[in-house]
Write an enzyme that holds these catalytic residues in place. Structure first.
Site, PDB file in Angstrom:
ATOM      1  N   ASP A   1       0.760  -1.260   0.000  1.00  0.00           N
ATOM      2  CA  ASP A   1       0.000   0.000   0.000  1.00  0.00           C
ATOM      3  C   ASP A   1       0.783   1.299   0.000  1.00  0.00           C
ATOM      4  O   ASP A   1       0.254   2.335   0.334  1.00  0.00           O
ATOM      5  CB  ASP A   1      -1.118   0.145   1.051  1.00  0.00           C
ATOM      6  CG  ASP A   1      -1.062  -0.751   2.232  1.00  0.00           C
ATOM      7  OD1 ASP A   1       0.021  -1.097   2.625  1.00  0.00           O
ATOM      8  OD2 ASP A   1      -2.146  -1.085   2.719  1.00  0.00           O
TER       9      ASP A   1
ATOM     10  N   HIS B   1      27.646   7.380 -12.077  1.00  0.00           N
ATOM     11  CA  HIS B   1      26.247   7.384 -11.653  1.00  0.00           C
ATOM     12  C   HIS B   1      26.139   7.122 -10.147  1.00  0.00           C
ATOM     13  O   HIS B   1      25.251   6.399  -9.691  1.00  0.00           O
ATOM     14  CB  HIS B   1      25.425   6.358 -12.451  1.00  0.00           C
ATOM     15  CG  HIS B   1      25.149   6.800 -13.853  1.00  0.00           C
ATOM     16  ND1 HIS B   1      24.721   5.956 -14.841  1.00  0.00           N
ATOM     17  CD2 HIS B   1      25.251   8.025 -14.434  1.00  0.00           C
ATOM     18  CE1 HIS B   1      24.568   6.633 -15.971  1.00  0.00           C
ATOM     19  NE2 HIS B   1      24.892   7.894 -15.749  1.00  0.00           N
TER      20      HIS B   1
ATOM     21  N   ASP C   1      25.507  16.785  -9.237  1.00  0.00           N
ATOM     22  CA  ASP C   1      24.807  16.734 -10.529  1.00  0.00           C
ATOM     23  C   ASP C   1      23.328  16.619 -10.185  1.00  0.00           C
ATOM     24  O   ASP C   1      22.868  15.556  -9.759  1.00  0.00           O
ATOM     25  CB  ASP C   1      25.300  15.523 -11.334  1.00  0.00           C
ATOM     26  CG  ASP C   1      24.658  15.433 -12.720  1.00  0.00           C
ATOM     27  OD1 ASP C   1      23.649  16.131 -12.975  1.00  0.00           O
ATOM     28  OD2 ASP C   1      25.174  14.642 -13.540  1.00  0.00           O
TER      29      ASP C   1
ATOM     30  N   ASP D   1      19.608  20.283 -15.845  1.00  0.00           N
ATOM     31  CA  ASP D   1      20.612  19.238 -15.573  1.00  0.00           C
ATOM     32  C   ASP D   1      21.963  19.936 -15.423  1.00  0.00           C
ATOM     33  O   ASP D   1      22.653  20.164 -16.408  1.00  0.00           O
ATOM     34  CB  ASP D   1      20.607  18.236 -16.745  1.00  0.00           C
ATOM     35  CG  ASP D   1      21.636  17.121 -16.583  1.00  0.00           C
ATOM     36  OD1 ASP D   1      22.212  17.001 -15.487  1.00  0.00           O
ATOM     37  OD2 ASP D   1      21.854  16.387 -17.567  1.00  0.00           O
TER      38      ASP D   1
ATOM     39  N   HIS E   1      33.067   9.387 -20.774  1.00  0.00           N
ATOM     40  CA  HIS E   1      31.683   9.574 -21.237  1.00  0.00           C
ATOM     41  C   HIS E   1      31.599  10.591 -22.355  1.00  0.00           C
ATOM     42  O   HIS E   1      32.589  11.207 -22.752  1.00  0.00           O
ATOM     43  CB  HIS E   1      30.751   9.926 -20.075  1.00  0.00           C
ATOM     44  CG  HIS E   1      31.059  11.221 -19.353  1.00  0.00           C
ATOM     45  ND1 HIS E   1      30.789  12.457 -19.888  1.00  0.00           N
ATOM     46  CD2 HIS E   1      31.594  11.451 -18.116  1.00  0.00           C
ATOM     47  CE1 HIS E   1      31.129  13.394 -19.016  1.00  0.00           C
ATOM     48  NE2 HIS E   1      31.635  12.815 -17.939  1.00  0.00           N
TER      49      HIS E   1
ATOM     50  N   HIS F   1      23.862  15.712 -24.258  1.00  0.00           N
ATOM     51  CA  HIS F   1      22.657  14.999 -24.692  1.00  0.00           C
ATOM     52  C   HIS F   1      21.524  15.999 -24.802  1.00  0.00           C
ATOM     53  O   HIS F   1      21.583  17.089 -24.214  1.00  0.00           O
ATOM     54  CB  HIS F   1      22.303  13.883 -23.690  1.00  0.00           C
ATOM     55  CG  HIS F   1      22.234  14.350 -22.260  1.00  0.00           C
ATOM     56  ND1 HIS F   1      21.112  14.947 -21.727  1.00  0.00           N
ATOM     57  CD2 HIS F   1      23.151  14.342 -21.258  1.00  0.00           C
ATOM     58  CE1 HIS F   1      21.348  15.259 -20.457  1.00  0.00           C
ATOM     59  NE2 HIS F   1      22.586  14.922 -20.145  1.00  0.00           N
TER      60      HIS F   1
ATOM     61  N   HIS G   1      17.477  12.760 -20.325  1.00  0.00           N
ATOM     62  CA  HIS G   1      18.080  12.348 -21.603  1.00  0.00           C
ATOM     63  C   HIS G   1      16.915  12.358 -22.581  1.00  0.00           C
ATOM     64  O   HIS G   1      16.204  11.369 -22.735  1.00  0.00           O
ATOM     65  CB  HIS G   1      18.753  10.980 -21.486  1.00  0.00           C
ATOM     66  CG  HIS G   1      19.865  10.991 -20.476  1.00  0.00           C
ATOM     67  ND1 HIS G   1      20.173   9.930 -19.675  1.00  0.00           N
ATOM     68  CD2 HIS G   1      20.737  11.973 -20.124  1.00  0.00           C
ATOM     69  CE1 HIS G   1      21.193  10.254 -18.874  1.00  0.00           C
ATOM     70  NE2 HIS G   1      21.549  11.490 -19.135  1.00  0.00           N
TER      71      HIS G   1
ATOM     72  N   GLU H   1      28.848  18.903 -21.004  1.00  0.00           N
ATOM     73  CA  GLU H   1      29.261  18.407 -19.690  1.00  0.00           C
ATOM     74  C   GLU H   1      30.538  17.573 -19.704  1.00  0.00           C
ATOM     75  O   GLU H   1      30.524  16.409 -19.325  1.00  0.00           O
ATOM     76  CB  GLU H   1      28.126  17.590 -19.065  1.00  0.00           C
ATOM     77  CG  GLU H   1      27.526  16.504 -19.963  1.00  0.00           C
ATOM     78  CD  GLU H   1      26.453  15.694 -19.236  1.00  0.00           C
ATOM     79  OE1 GLU H   1      26.739  15.216 -18.127  1.00  0.00           O
ATOM     80  OE2 GLU H   1      25.349  15.540 -19.775  1.00  0.00           O
TER      81      GLU H   1
ATOM     82  N   TYR I   1      38.121  12.288 -14.545  1.00  0.00           N
ATOM     83  CA  TYR I   1      37.948  11.375 -13.407  1.00  0.00           C
ATOM     84  C   TYR I   1      39.210  10.530 -13.228  1.00  0.00           C
ATOM     85  O   TYR I   1      39.656   9.872 -14.166  1.00  0.00           O
ATOM     86  CB  TYR I   1      36.749  10.446 -13.649  1.00  0.00           C
ATOM     87  CG  TYR I   1      35.520  11.208 -14.126  1.00  0.00           C
ATOM     88  CD1 TYR I   1      34.589  11.717 -13.222  1.00  0.00           C
ATOM     89  CD2 TYR I   1      35.324  11.463 -15.492  1.00  0.00           C
ATOM     90  CE1 TYR I   1      33.491  12.443 -13.662  1.00  0.00           C
ATOM     91  CE2 TYR I   1      34.225  12.187 -15.938  1.00  0.00           C
ATOM     92  CZ  TYR I   1      33.317  12.679 -15.027  1.00  0.00           C
ATOM     93  OH  TYR I   1      32.232  13.401 -15.465  1.00  0.00           O
TER      94      TYR I   1
ATOM     95  N   ARG J   1      33.207  17.336 -12.975  1.00  0.00           N
ATOM     96  CA  ARG J   1      32.369  17.529 -14.169  1.00  0.00           C
ATOM     97  C   ARG J   1      31.756  18.923 -14.067  1.00  0.00           C
ATOM     98  O   ARG J   1      31.440  19.387 -12.969  1.00  0.00           O
ATOM     99  CB  ARG J   1      31.272  16.456 -14.255  1.00  0.00           C
ATOM    100  CG  ARG J   1      30.370  16.606 -15.475  1.00  0.00           C
ATOM    101  CD  ARG J   1      29.554  15.327 -15.801  1.00  0.00           C
ATOM    102  NE  ARG J   1      28.614  14.939 -14.772  1.00  0.00           N
ATOM    103  CZ  ARG J   1      28.792  13.956 -13.913  1.00  0.00           C
ATOM    104  NH1 ARG J   1      29.890  13.224 -13.954  1.00  0.00           N
ATOM    105  NH2 ARG J   1      27.885  13.670 -12.997  1.00  0.00           N
TER     106      ARG J   1
ATOM    107  N   GLU K   1      28.693  21.056 -16.018  1.00  0.00           N
ATOM    108  CA  GLU K   1      27.588  20.821 -16.961  1.00  0.00           C
ATOM    109  C   GLU K   1      26.636  22.006 -16.990  1.00  0.00           C
ATOM    110  O   GLU K   1      26.135  22.432 -15.948  1.00  0.00           O
ATOM    111  CB  GLU K   1      26.820  19.561 -16.527  1.00  0.00           C
ATOM    112  CG  GLU K   1      25.558  19.297 -17.332  1.00  0.00           C
ATOM    113  CD  GLU K   1      24.916  17.946 -17.017  1.00  0.00           C
ATOM    114  OE1 GLU K   1      25.028  17.479 -15.870  1.00  0.00           O
ATOM    115  OE2 GLU K   1      24.298  17.376 -17.938  1.00  0.00           O
TER     116      GLU K   1
HETATM  117  N1  GLY Z   1      22.470  13.839 -14.817  1.00  0.00           N
HETATM  118  C1  GLY Z   1      22.610  12.940 -15.871  1.00  0.00           C
HETATM  119  C2  GLY Z   1      23.477  13.447 -16.911  1.00  0.00           C
HETATM  120  O1  GLY Z   1      24.187  14.419 -16.695  1.00  0.00           O
HETATM  121  O2  GLY Z   1      23.479  12.961 -18.010  1.00  0.00           O
HETATM  122 MN    MN Z   2      23.578  15.569 -18.385  1.00  0.00          MN
HETATM  123 MN    MN Z   3      23.858  15.835 -15.166  1.00  0.00          MN
END
Ligand code: GLY
Ligand code: MN
Ligand code: MN
Length: 439
Positions: free
Chosen positions: A39, A245, A262, A273, A352, A356, A363, A386, A390, A408, A410
Site C-alpha cells: 500500500d 552514476h 549533478d 541538468d 563519457h 545529450h 536524456h 558536460e 575522473y 564535471r 555541466e
Molecule cells: N544527470 C545525468 C546526466 O548528466 O546525463
Molecule cells: Mn547531463
Molecule cells: Mn547531469
C-alpha cells in the site's frame, strides 16, 4: 486543486502530430502507478509524451487519436478513471469523464474500463498504429488482442494486422524543438536549479553528509516551485565523484576534497541538468585547481562551438582534444595527441560523452543522426555540455596531487538563430567566483 482549463498548446500539439501522419492512429498509455511496498506507491509522474499531448496527470489513462474518414480531421479520446466519491475521500479528486472533455479539451472521453471493449472498433479507422511496444506487458496484450479482434470482425478479408510503429521518432522530432510556450518553463527549471547549486556551494562544510546537501538541494527546488527532481541527484564527495552514476549519497564530506553535485529540478515537466564541482572546505588544492581549470577550458570551448550547423560529435571531439592535450601537458599520460585520441587512450580519464538532448526527460527524445550523418544543431534545440575528468580510485599511476578526483561541469544550452544561450550561467563555475561565494 483541480484545473479549470489546460492551455491551448496541448491541443495544438495533437493537431500537429495528426497532421504529420495522415491516416495514422496513435495510442498513448499513461505511466503506471508502481508499488514500493504493500500500500505504498512510488511518487507518480505522468509519462512525458502523454503529458506533452494532454496535460493530464492521472494514472490508468489512455489517449487515443483516430483519423476521421474523408475529412482529414481526427478525434481525440481520453480513457480515464471514473469519478468515485468514496475513493476520492482517500485519494483526492479526479477529473472523471466530464472533466477530461471540459478541462482537457478532448473530443470524447470514456471510463478506462471501457477501453478493451471500444479499442477494436477504433482500430478499424486507420492504416497504421503508432504505439510503443515493450514498455508495459498488459498494455501490449490489450493492443495486440484488439488489433486481432478488429481484423477478425472484418470476416474473411485476407488482411494483415495493421502495422505497429513506435511513435518515439515522430514525437522525438516534435519535442526536440522547444517552442515559445515551453521556454518560460525551461528557463524557470534552469533558474531554480542554478539557485540550488549556489546554495549548496555556500552551505557545504567539512563533516556534513552528502545527503544533507541532497536535502538542501531538494528543499531549494521545492520552495522555488519545482514539483520534483528531474533525476536522482548525484552528490558525490571526494573519490565518489569518479563513479559516474554515484547514487548512495551517504558518505561524509571531508576538508580538502571536492564535492561534485549533478542535480536538476523539474518545473512543470521540464528539467534542468547542472553539474558543479566545488571545494567542501574553503578552496581548491593546487592539483584540484589544475584539473578543474582544464575541464572548464574544455567546457567553455565546447559552448563556444554551440550554434546552428555544429554537431554533437564535433563538440565532443573538441572536449576530447582539450582534455587530452591537458593530460599530456600535466604529465598524466605520454604520447602524441592524435594517437591518444585515435586509440581512445583518453577514456582512462574521460570515459563519457559530452552532452545529450534535454527537455521533459533528462536524456530527452530526438534522433542524434539523420541519414546516417550526425545531425546539425538548429535553433530551438536544447542540450547539455558536460565534459569531465575522473581519476579512478585504483589509479596509482598519476602524481599524488591528482589522485581520487572526479570533476564535471555541466550547463544547459539553448541553440538560438545566431549561436546559443547558456540558461544555467547563474550557477558559478569560475574558481575565483566559487571561492568568493563560499567565503
Ligand atoms: N544527470 C545525468 C546526466 O548528466 O546525463
Ligand atoms: Mn547531463
Ligand atoms: Mn547531469
Amino acid at each position: 486543486m483541480l484545473l479549470k482549463q489546460v492551455p491551448a498548446f496541448f491541443k495544438k500539439r495533437r493537431d500537429a502530430l495528426m497532421k504529420s501522419q495522415p491516416g495514422a492512429i496513435f495510442l498513448f498509455p499513461s505511466s503506471l502507478e508502481v508499488l514500493r511496498n504493500p500500500d505504498v506507491h512510488y511518487p507518480f509522474r505522468q509519462e512525458s509524451s502523454f503529458f506533452y499531448l494532454t496535460g493530464f496527470e492521472e494514472p490508468e489513462s489512455y489517449l487515443v487519436l483516430v483519423p476521421t474518414s474523408g475529412s482529414g480531421g481526427y478525434q481525440s479520446i481520453l480513457f480515464v478513471r471514473k469519478r468515485d466519491p468514496e475513493l476520492e475521500i482517500w485519494e483526492g479528486e479526479r477529473y472523471g469523464v466530464e472533466g477530461a472533455v471540459s478541462v482537457f479539451g478532448v473530443d470524447e472521453a470514456y471510463p478506462i474500463d471501457e477501453l478493451s471493449k471500444r479499442l477494436p472498433d477504433l482500430l478499424k479507422r486507420g492504416e497504421k498504429v503508432f504505439y510503443r511496444i515493450g514498455m508495459m506487458r498488459e498494455s501490449d496484450e490489450l493492443v495486440l488482442n484488439s488489433l486481432e479482434r478488429a481484423r477478425k470482425s472484418l470476416g474473411r478479408s485476407g488482411k494483415a494486422l495493421l502495422p505497429i510503429v513506435d511513435p518515439a521518432e515522430v514525437l522525438g522530432e516534435m519535442r526536440l524543438f522547444k517552442t515559445p510556450e515551453e521556454l518560460p518553463m525551461i528557463r524557470r527549471a534552469c533558474e531554480l536549479t542554478a539557485l540550488a547549486h549556489r546554495t549548496a556551494m555556500k552551505e557545504v562544510r567539512p563533516g556534513m553528509k552528502e545527503f544533507e546537501i541532497e536535502a538542501l538541494i531538494d528543499y531549494t527546488f521545492r520552495r522555488n516551485g519545482s514539483q520534483r527532481v528531474g533525476y536522482g541527484s548525484i552528490v558525490a564527495g571526494g573519490v565518489n565523484a569518479a563513479c559516474l552514476h554515484y547514487r548512495a549519497n551517504n558518505d561524509i564530506l571531508r576538508d580538502h576534497e571536492l564535492l561534485l553535485v549533478d542535480a536538476g529540478g523539474e518545473f512543470e515537466y521540464y528539467t534542468s541538468d547542472i553539474t558543479r564541482t566545488f571545494p567542501i572546505g574553503r578552496e581548491y588544492t593546487s592539483g584540484q585547481a589544475k584539473l578543474y581549470d582544464l575541464v572548464l577550458k574544455a567546457q567553455m570551448a565546447c559552448i563556444e562551438m554551440a550554434r546552428p550547423g555544429a554537431t554533437m560529435p564535433g563538440i565532443h571531439r573538441k572536449a576530447v582534444e582539450v582534455l587530452t592535450d591537458g593530460m599530456l601537458s600535466l604529465g598524466l599520460m605520454k604520447g602524441n595527441l592524435e594517437d591518444m585520441i585515435q586509440s581512445l587512450a583518453y577514456k582512462r580519464f574521460y570515459p563519457h560523452n559530452t552532452g545529450h538532448w534535454l527537455g521533459m526527460d533528462v536524456h530527452d527524445v530526438g534522433l542524434y543522426t539523420q541519414k546516417g550523418e550526425p545531425r546539425k544543431l538548429q535553433a530551438g534545440m536544447f542540450l547539455t555540455i558536460e565534459p569531465g575528468f575522473y581519476v579512478q580510485p585504483g589509479d596509482r599511476d598519476v602524481p599524488e596531487e591528482y589522485r581520487n578526483i572526479g570533476i564535471r561541469i555541466e550547463d544547459d544550452i539553448l541553440i538560438t538563430e545566431n549561436g546559443c544561450e547558456n540558461l544555467t550561467k547563474d550557477a558559478p563555475k569560475v574558481r575565483s567566483e566559487i571561492e568568493a561565494l563560499k567565503n
